[in-house]
Structures are given as structure tokens and as C-alpha cells.
Design a protein around this motif. Structure first.
Motif, PDB file in Angstrom:
ATOM      1  N   GLY A 194      -5.058 -11.336  15.569  1.00 36.92           N
ATOM      2  CA  GLY A 194      -5.067 -11.673  16.822  1.00 36.92           C
ATOM      3  C   GLY A 194      -5.199 -10.476  17.625  1.00 36.92           C
ATOM      4  N   ALA A 195      -6.173 -10.069  18.375  1.00 38.97           N
ATOM      5  CA  ALA A 195      -6.437  -8.680  19.018  1.00 38.97           C
ATOM      6  C   ALA A 195      -6.125  -8.882  21.095  1.00 38.97           C
ATOM      7  CB  ALA A 195      -8.454  -7.981  18.488  1.00 38.97           C
ATOM      8  N   GLY A 196      -6.287  -9.857  21.045  1.00 41.08           N
ATOM      9  CA  GLY A 196      -5.957  -9.561  22.763  1.00 41.08           C
ATOM     10  C   GLY A 196      -4.644  -9.074  22.935  1.00 41.08           C
ATOM     11  N   ASP A 197      -4.469  -8.876  24.376  1.00 44.28           N
ATOM     12  CA  ASP A 197      -4.420  -7.468  25.000  1.00 44.28           C
ATOM     13  C   ASP A 197      -2.651  -7.488  25.032  1.00 44.28           C
ATOM     14  OD1 ASP A 197      -6.402  -6.609  26.236  1.00 44.28           O
ATOM     15  OD2 ASP A 197      -5.590  -7.784  27.864  1.00 44.28           O
ATOM     16  N   ASP A 198      -1.760  -8.735  24.476  1.00 44.72           N
ATOM     17  CA  ASP A 198      -0.402  -8.941  24.232  1.00 44.72           C
ATOM     18  C   ASP A 198      -0.784  -8.012  22.589  1.00 44.72           C
ATOM     19  OD1 ASP A 198      -1.874 -10.823  22.676  1.00 44.72           O
ATOM     20  OD2 ASP A 198      -0.619 -12.467  22.946  1.00 44.72           O
ATOM     21  N   ALA A 199      -1.619  -8.394  21.550  1.00 46.16           N
ATOM     22  CA  ALA A 199      -1.419  -7.245  20.748  1.00 46.16           C
ATOM     23  C   ALA A 199      -0.785  -5.761  20.365  1.00 46.16           C
ATOM     24  CB  ALA A 199      -2.479  -7.298  19.749  1.00 46.16           C
ATOM     25  N   LYS A 200      -1.427  -5.351  21.739  1.00 44.94           N
ATOM     26  CA  LYS A 200      -1.362  -3.548  21.942  1.00 44.94           C
ATOM     27  C   LYS A 200       0.008  -3.363  22.059  1.00 44.94           C
ATOM     28  CE  LYS A 200      -5.512  -3.592  24.563  1.00 44.94           C
ATOM     29  NZ  LYS A 200      -6.226  -3.202  25.827  1.00 44.94           N
ATOM     30  N   ARG A 224     -12.025  -3.591  19.132  1.00 46.15           N
ATOM     31  CA  ARG A 224     -12.745  -1.979  19.376  1.00 46.15           C
ATOM     32  C   ARG A 224     -11.291  -0.765  19.290  1.00 46.15           C
ATOM     33  NH1 ARG A 224     -14.321  -4.991  24.037  1.00 46.15           N
ATOM     34  NH2 ARG A 224     -13.400  -2.887  24.956  1.00 46.15           N
ATOM     35  N   TRP A 225     -11.830   0.066  18.723  1.00 47.98           N
ATOM     36  CA  TRP A 225     -10.601   0.884  18.325  1.00 47.98           C
ATOM     37  C   TRP A 225     -10.023   1.345  19.758  1.00 47.98           C
ATOM     38  CZ3 TRP A 225      -8.574   2.255  13.775  1.00 47.98           C
ATOM     39  CH2 TRP A 225      -9.436   1.667  12.478  1.00 47.98           C
ATOM     40  N   GLU A 226     -10.745   1.318  20.396  1.00 48.95           N
ATOM     41  CA  GLU A 226     -10.179   2.514  21.642  1.00 48.95           C
ATOM     42  C   GLU A 226      -9.017   1.300  22.017  1.00 48.95           C
ATOM     43  OE1 GLU A 226     -14.120   0.782  22.483  1.00 48.95           O
ATOM     44  OE2 GLU A 226     -13.645   1.703  21.428  1.00 48.95           O
ATOM     45  N   ARG A 227      -8.939   0.103  21.660  1.00 53.06           N
ATOM     46  CA  ARG A 227      -7.789  -1.539  22.592  1.00 53.06           C
ATOM     47  C   ARG A 227      -6.638  -0.003  21.356  1.00 53.06           C
ATOM     48  NH1 ARG A 227      -8.556  -5.268  25.238  1.00 53.06           N
ATOM     49  NH2 ARG A 227      -7.726  -6.184  23.443  1.00 53.06           N
ATOM     50  N   PHE A 228      -6.748  -0.188  20.053  1.00 51.15           N
ATOM     51  CA  PHE A 228      -5.613  -0.127  19.383  1.00 51.15           C
ATOM     52  C   PHE A 228      -5.782   1.616  19.119  1.00 51.15           C
ATOM     53  CE2 PHE A 228      -6.988  -4.534  20.005  1.00 51.15           C
ATOM     54  CZ  PHE A 228      -5.654  -5.211  20.236  1.00 51.15           C
ATOM     55  N   PRO A 229      -5.442   1.989  18.922  1.00 47.72           N
ATOM     56  CA  PRO A 229      -5.870   4.286  18.989  1.00 47.72           C
ATOM     57  C   PRO A 229      -4.979   4.102  17.556  1.00 47.72           C
ATOM     58  CG  PRO A 229      -5.185   3.665  20.583  1.00 47.72           C
ATOM     59  CD  PRO A 229      -5.710   2.785  20.847  1.00 47.72           C
ATOM     60  N   GLY A 319      13.564 -11.765  28.538  1.00 49.32           N
ATOM     61  CA  GLY A 319      12.735 -11.591  28.524  1.00 49.32           C
ATOM     62  C   GLY A 319      10.925 -12.071  28.683  1.00 49.32           C
ATOM     63  N   ASP A 320      10.881 -11.246  29.308  1.00 47.42           N
ATOM     64  CA  ASP A 320       8.847 -12.197  29.931  1.00 47.42           C
ATOM     65  C   ASP A 320       7.658 -10.918  29.428  1.00 47.42           C
ATOM     66  OD1 ASP A 320       7.172 -14.098  29.798  1.00 47.42           O
ATOM     67  OD2 ASP A 320       7.097 -13.732  31.995  1.00 47.42           O
ATOM     68  N   GLY A 321       6.656 -11.685  29.255  1.00 47.13           N
ATOM     69  CA  GLY A 321       5.817 -10.408  28.889  1.00 47.13           C
ATOM     70  C   GLY A 321       5.605  -9.376  27.881  1.00 47.13           C
ATOM     71  N   PRO A 322       4.199  -9.306  28.236  1.00 43.18           N
ATOM     72  CA  PRO A 322       3.520  -9.264  25.922  1.00 43.18           C
ATOM     73  C   PRO A 322       4.742  -8.285  25.947  1.00 43.18           C
ATOM     74  CG  PRO A 322       1.809  -8.777  27.393  1.00 43.18           C
ATOM     75  CD  PRO A 322       2.933  -9.252  28.620  1.00 43.18           C
ATOM     76  N   GLU A 323       5.252  -7.220  26.332  1.00 41.45           N
ATOM     77  CA  GLU A 323       6.816  -6.198  25.650  1.00 41.45           C
ATOM     78  C   GLU A 323       7.863  -6.763  25.033  1.00 41.45           C
ATOM     79  OE1 GLU A 323       4.551  -5.819  28.784  1.00 41.45           O
ATOM     80  OE2 GLU A 323       3.392  -4.182  28.687  1.00 41.45           O
ATOM     81  N   ALA A 324       8.013  -7.591  25.706  1.00 41.96           N
ATOM     82  CA  ALA A 324       8.839  -8.047  25.783  1.00 41.96           C
ATOM     83  C   ALA A 324       9.239  -9.292  23.859  1.00 41.96           C
ATOM     84  CB  ALA A 324      10.449  -9.013  26.699  1.00 41.96           C
TER      85      ALA A 324
END
Length: 374
Positions: A194-200, A224-229, A319-324
């Protein structure tokens, strides 16, 4: 493993002078045996062998200490009499450090082994510690138990005997006294499906731990590589090509495509592999529907599916959000892969009282840690 990568990178730059390895720890110690520090040609270093108490002192004296060859040096604050203790720790433990010149065949073989493990190999390193007039010697075994390196001074009977011991045929307790045995494993592999923004942030945190991360999704606009350097691989996969992922039983997988159909098909594809960790992102009712469908597709029971999957994924950290969420997931993957329950280790009042009672008059040596502020 990230630290090992950094040590290898400094080594590859050339000019390293001393390698320091923690070979024994007793009592309280920030690092465990196998922790390393590599000193570079210009005084720079990477790696740690304590929480900061020892590094400055060791780096300052390392080249002088190995002028006549490898040595084992002890550092402690466990005794009231500091006469034979060269330096104090702020942790209250005893550690033995192996310091060895970097220009010896033994050290070069060890660094080559570290390079190989970073690249994906599992190796066993046996180090005969310098003692009683015997110089440091080393042998390295590959994953099949075959020697890939052995010091010239090691005899064939000696190598045969210790190999049998380490492989468990003669002695289940590991290497004989005087030999430091290390099982150096390849970095944990994590597949983020899964390559959504929350995977970053999940990929970033895994890379920070030194894991080898692969990101895969069926949507080319996301892979795309630039999304997951920081990822090792970023792949676009279709339903018929899931086998190209190369997932193995010792891998960790987090399934987070946010697409019900993709999650269902991927779950059906990876469950039979029985990976070390398999987490499924999503609400409980969604995960329940997925598990029920996949059980039917595989002709498994629902109980068999549930036993293999962490759903909802992640420890309950709040907590909440992608980082948490990423932190909760990484914590659960780490705990699962290390065989730990992930429970809090906070001190209890009765434990404090017991330690004080059993410790009697024991005290720390009155020394200042290098990290203390004057």
C-alpha cells in the motif's frame, strides 16, 4: 542494523584505525554484547558501546591501547574499590570491551562479514578473545555452517570441535569459554503493501531502524521513488504478479492499500507463506469481512486466519494521524519479530524496595559520566 550500516559505510571510506566491540555485559548496561564502535582515521567514529558514558574515553585512548595488538578492557562501577577499574560508567554495570586494530586480517574479515549481513546474509562470528598470552583469533561461519574465514593460527581440530559445539551437536550452551560468539542476522525485511500517504512515515521509521523496506501497490501513480526515497524497493504489482514480491517466512508485512479488493487479494496471496508478522490496517468490521472472505478463498477456518494476522494493526498507543499510527505499527512489528510482548517495564514500588534491601551497602563509584554537564 542501521548502526551496522553506518559502521560499514565508514569502513568503506578507508582509513579506519580501531574497532571496539562490547563482548560482555553484567548488571545494568545501555548496550548488549555485539554493540560496536568504529574509529576513523581523523578521529571521527560511528556506533555506540554505551549510553554515552564510555565513548569519549575509549575514542581518546583507543589507538594507544591497541599499539601492541588487540586487548579486552573492563569498565565498571559495581565495586567500592576502584583500584583496578580504568573508568566509571553512569549505568552501574560491568562491561568488557574488545579493542582491535583495524588493519589485521581478523578485523578485515569481520568487516566483510558485516557488509555481507547488511546485504542480506546471516553469519556466525567466533572470536577467540586475547587472554593468557594468546592473540585474538577469529573464524566465520555462513548460514550453512561452513567456514568462510579462519585465522591462520587456528588448527583444523580446533575448528572442527568448535563448529560442532556451535552447531549444537556437542553442547547446547554455545561457544566454549574464551570465545565470543555472535549470530549476526540480516536486516529485518518489511513489506509495506500500500503506497498511500500514510505509508510514508511507516517507511521512514522502518528505515531508521535499518530494516530493508519494500513498498508495493497496484496503482502506478503511487509507486514512485520520489514518494519513498528511503525504501529499498518500490514496485507496481498486479493481481497476477504477487509472487514477484518474493515474500519469505521471516519477513514482516503491513497490508494498507485502503482498497478492499487489493487487501483481500493480497491477504489471500501472502497468508499461505505464514510470514513472521502480518498486520492488516482498517476498522474491526472491515477486517472481519476480509478475514471471512479470505478464509473461504483459502479453505481455511476463520480461526486459522485470525491466528496469523494482527488486525487491527499496531499496538494501542493512543494518538491520531499517520505518524502516530506508524509508530504503533512499527512498535508492534518490532515486538513481534523480537518475541517480546510489548508491555511496559516501569518500576514498581516493591521492586525499588527489594533492590535497595538486597543491595545492602552497594553504591556507585563517585565518577562523572562523560555525558554529565559540569
Amino acid at each position: 542494523m542501521r548502526e551496522t550500516r553506518q559502521i560499514v559505510q565508514l569502513w568503506q571510506q578507508g582509513g579506519a584505525s580501531v574497532l571496539v566491540t562490547l563482548v560482555r555485559a553484567e548488571g545494568s548496561s545501555y548496550r548488549r554484547p555485539g554493540a560496536r564502535l568504529l574509529l576513523g582515521a581523523s578521529g571521527e567514529y560511528t556506533g555506540t558501546i554505551s549510553g554515552g558514558c564510555l565513548e569519549t574515553e575509549v575514542v581518546r585512548k583507543a589507538e594507544w591501547m591497541v599499539r601492541n595488538g588487540a586487548i579486552v578492557e573492563r569498565y565498571s562501577t559495581m565495586f567500592d574499590d576502584p583500584a583496578d577499574i580504568p573508568f566509571g560508567l553512569g549505568c552501574g554495570g560491568v562491561v568488557d570491551l574488545l579493542l582491535e586494530p583495524a588493519n589485521t586480517p581478523e578485523c578485515q574479515a569481520l568487516m566483510a562479514a558485516l557488509e555481507a549481513t547488511v546485504a542480506g546474509e546471516d553469519l556466525t562470528v567466533l572470536t577467540w578473545l586475547p587472554r593468557d598470552g594468546r592473540e585474538l583469533q577469529r573464524a566465520i561461519l555462513d548460514a550453512n555452517g561452513n567456514y568462510t574465514f579462519a585465522s591462520d593460527r587456528l588448527t583444523e581440530p580446533e575448528l572442527v570441535a568448535v563448529r560442532a559445539t556451535v552447531l549444537g551437536r556437542d553442547n547446547v550452551n554455545g561457544a566454549p569459554v574464551g570465545i565470543f560468539e555472535e549470530r549476526i542476522l540480516a536486516p529485518q525485511r518489511l513489506f509495506v503493501l500500500g503506497a498511500g500517504d500514510d505509508a510514508k512515515p511507516l517507511v521512514s521509521m522502518a528505515a531508521l531502524l535499518g530494516w530493508r523496506v519494500s513498498v508495493a501497490d497496484g496503482r502506478a501513480q503511487l509507486t514512485r521513488w520520489e514518494r519513498f526515497p528511503e525504501a529499498d524497493r518500490v514496485m507496481t504489482v498486479s493481481k497476477g504478479s504477487y509472487g514477484t514480491l518474493g515474500i519469505r517466512t521471516n519477513d514482516a508485512i503491513v497490508l494498507m492499500t485502503h482498497s478492499y479488493e487489493q487487501d483481500r487479494d493480497l491477504l489471500a496471496a501472502v497468508l499461505p507463506v505464514r510470514p513472521r508478522y502480518l498486520g492488516l490496517l482498517g476498522a474491526r468490521h472491515r477486517s472481519s469481512l476480509l478475514m471471512s472472505e479470505v478464509a473461504g478463498m483459502l479453505k481455511w477456518t476463520v480461526a486459522e486466519c485470525c491466528a496469523q494476522v494482527y488486525a487491527p494493526v499496531g499496538l494501542d498507543l493512543g494518538g491520531d494521524g499517520p505518524e502516530a499510527i506508524a509508530l504503533a505499527v512499527i512498535a508492534e512489528v518490532q515486538a513481534s519479530c523480537m518475541g517480546k510482548p510489548g508491555a511496559s517495564r516501569r518500576l514498581l514500588p516493591e521492586e525499588v524496595e527489594r533492590h535497595v534491601r538486597e543491595g545492602g551497602g552497594t553504591r556507585y563509584l563517585p565518577v562523572q559520566c562523560a555525558m554529565d554537564v559540569a
